[in-house]
Design a protein around this motif. Structure first.
Motif, mmCIF file in Angstrom:
data_model
loop_
_atom_site.group_PDB
_atom_site.id
_atom_site.type_symbol
_atom_site.label_atom_id
_atom_site.label_comp_id
_atom_site.label_asym_id
_atom_site.label_seq_id
_atom_site.Cartn_x
_atom_site.Cartn_y
_atom_site.Cartn_z
ATOM 1 N N TYR A 144 0.856 -1.182 0.000
ATOM 2 C CA TYR A 144 0.000 0.000 0.000
ATOM 3 C C TYR A 144 0.893 1.233 0.000
ATOM 4 C CZ TYR A 144 -3.081 3.634 1.816
ATOM 5 O OH TYR A 144 -3.780 4.791 1.992
ATOM 6 N N CYS A 145 0.710 2.079 -0.977
ATOM 7 C CA CYS A 145 1.480 3.325 -1.067
ATOM 8 C C CYS A 145 0.689 4.445 -0.400
ATOM 9 C CB CYS A 145 1.747 3.680 -2.528
ATOM 10 S SG CYS A 145 2.762 2.476 -3.378
ATOM 11 N N GLU A 146 1.269 5.036 0.600
ATOM 12 C CA GLU A 146 0.632 6.144 1.305
ATOM 13 C C GLU A 146 1.039 7.445 0.635
ATOM 14 O OE1 GLU A 146 0.480 8.062 5.807
ATOM 15 O OE2 GLU A 146 1.601 6.230 5.446
ATOM 16 N N GLY A 147 0.099 8.277 0.341
ATOM 17 C CA GLY A 147 0.391 9.556 -0.312
ATOM 18 C C GLY A 147 1.339 10.413 0.511
ATOM 19 N N GLY A 148 2.366 10.933 -0.144
ATOM 20 C CA GLY A 148 3.340 11.794 0.526
ATOM 21 C C GLY A 148 4.448 11.046 1.236
#
Length: 187
Positions: free
Chosen positions: A55-59
């Motif tokens: 999961y890529c978290e924004g920022g």
């Protein structure tokens, strides 16, 4: 909860500085529904893997979250020389005819005295592939082998197996319930 190991065993191990050599991978039995079903030349697929979703978290560019998901168990493969005993082939043949009877299995590793020292329980195994021997007249000393592939519903190393290993090593073991992929605890 701590499972106590006799102090004499711990002291003896410490004073004797006993080596804990690994067990040999060629000394094992397979049991199906409580019955030894013969010897095998190989058992493979005794493994499990937790599937991971990234999961890529924004920022956040330094890393990706890796979230654990379901457990995957590959097929278990039993290989042995062909004999007159065809229990495993008969089980597979019944599955081919529509009789889907799952069976519990145990794979036991033995020590040099042929005493079980570690074992794994395989839940609800079902044969899905059989392979017979390859025939080759140029190999007059080659043993004819068959293999059986099984799907199953999980592998558990029972608490008694883990405790036996800890006792042999002269260590105390922290007993924690282990939950398998079906939500069942140790048995």
């Amino acid at each position: 909860m701590m499972l106590g190991i006799p102090a004499a065993l711990t002291v003896a191990r410490g004073h004797l500085d006993a080596r804990l050599d690994p067990y040999l991978g060629n000394n094992f039995f397979v049991e199906i529904d409580g019955l030894l079903v013969g010897s095998f030349s190989a058992v493979s697929g005794l493994q499990s893997e937790v599937q991971v979703t990234e999961y890529c978290e924004g920022g956040v560019n330094e890393f990706r979250h890796q979230l654990p998901g379901s457990v995957h168990y590959p097929r278990l493969v039993l290989t042995r020389g062909i004999t007159e005993i065809d229990t495993l082939y008969a089980w597979y043949a019944r599955v081919c005819e529509g009789e889907f009877k799952r069976r519990d299995m145990t794979v036991m590793m033995l020590d040099r005295r042929h005493v079980p020292v570690v074992w794994w329980n395989v839940k609800a195994a079902l044969p899905v592939k059989w392979r017979g021997p390859d025939f080759d007249a140029s190999r007059s000393t080659q043993v004819a082998v068959e293999s059986l592939e099984l799907v199953h519903r999980g592998i558990v190393k029972p608490i008694l197996s883990r405790a036996a290993g800890a006792a042999r090593a002269g260590r105390e073991m922290i007993v924690e319930p282990v939950v398998d992929s079906l939500g069942n605890g140790d048995q």
